[in-house]
Design an enzyme around this catalytic site. Structure first.
Site: not given
Length: 344
Positions: A167-168
């Site tokens: 995830d970011r």
């Protein structure tokens, strides 16, 4: 205990050795050029090219020959198996690489390991792994392509080199491919669950029991499709957690191992059992302790595509999570977990 990986196709080893724990920078696109060299001893054309031009792997050299980018004594050769002899002159046409987004050129990469086919990075938080519709920001794979132009030749998509995702705002170890062969091999390991993946997470509250397995299917949240949730007919998902340090009733540091790789798996599973990740504003709450979700991809075990060797790579805890742990230890004195130490 790690799983045994499937037998891998034999790929050429990287002749220049590996590089660990270094940061790399990139330059923008290049102009087309022709490199010439004189053959020193009889050999196959693709092997002679890869030996004379270290930037090219044997696989890349073979592909370039087949694409008509290589000439022998002025004549184009398209068979990689062509024998060349001492004294012949070989010309290799290097195509121009397109100018890359200046933002991608400026993104530093922390390399944990690299060889001719595989790149293992310590991803910083705040960086999306690959482009998506409507996304107007530099991504990790764009930064990788800026530093390693060969990644752009893996395929025609904007995800060439991507093997799995983080995830970011999740930091930590991530594997990427530098060749099409390696991308296939590494993706198969993740698909067949032959890798090992361990994360460190700071979570709210006091998990009881202090270790356990969460085996709950995941799918789109019926009330908000951009989120994931535990749903009856979702995809199977299995996570195993263990408390490393407990900070009263305020928070805990967990080691989490995942056996599947579903979107937001750890975040959703921990929220489902009442202990969302600190700072996770999508599934939990903002936190004064850290400005993003306190989730770090700590260890990754894979079989290298280059030589079939099993390796486990470790990304050290980043400073924002180290600071959060230190602050929690001040408020709730605990014996530091030996897995992460004093964090002085």
């Amino acid at each position: 205990m790690r799983r045994r990986a499937a037998r891998l196709p034999r790929l050429p080893r990287w002749r220049r050795g590996s590089v660990q724990g270094r940061a790399v920078t990139a330059e923008a696109g290049s102009r087309p050029e022709t490199r010439r060299f004189e053959v020193r001893a009889e050999d196959r054309l693709d092997r002679a090219v890869s030996l004379a031009v270290p930037a090219l792997s044997r696989t890349q050299a073979r592909r370039w020959v087949e694409e008509g980018r290589v000439r022998v004594d002025g004549a184009t050769a398209t068979k990689a198996s062509t024998l060349v002899v001492a004294g012949q002159v070989v010309e290799v046409e290097f195509p121009a690489t397109p100018a890359v987004d200046p933002r991608a050129v400026g993104v530093p990469l922390t390399v944990l390991y690299e060889d001719e086919h595989t790149l293992i990075l310590d991803k910083q938080p705040g960086l999306v792994v690959h482009p998506a519709e409507g996304l107007d920001e530099v991504t990790l794979i764009e930064a990788v392509a800026a530093h390693y132009p060969e990644v752009r030749e893996i395929d025609d998509s904007d995800r060439g080199g991507v093997v799995h995702r983080l995830d970011r705002d999740t930091s930590g170890v991530i594997a990427l491919a530098k060749s099409a062969e390696a991308q296939f091999i590494l993706k198969e390991q993740f698909r067949l669950r032959e890798t090992t993946k361990a994360y460190l997470a700071l979570v709210e509250g006091c998990p009881e029991p202090p270790e356990g397995i969460i085996d709950a299917p995941l799918g789109p949240d019926p009330t908000a499709p951009y989120r994931r949730a535990v749903v009856e007919h979702g995809q199977s998902a299995k996570s195993q957690y263990r408390v490393l340090e407990q900070y009263g009733d305020e928070a805990a540091l967990l080691e989490v191992r995942i056996f599947t790789g579903r979107t937001h798996q750890i975040r959703v599973h921990l929220t489902a059992v009442g202990h969302p990740v600190l700072g996770d504003t999508l599934y939990g709450h903002a936190s004064d302790a850290i400005g993003r979700q306190a989730l770090h991809a700590w260890r990754l075990g894979v079989t290298l595509a280059s030589n079939g060797a099993w390796r486990e790579f470790v990304a050290p805890l980043p400073e924002d999570m180290r600071a959060a742990v230190r602050a929690l230890r001040v408020r709730h004195p605990v014996r530091p977990a030996p897995e992460i130490g004093a964090l002085a």
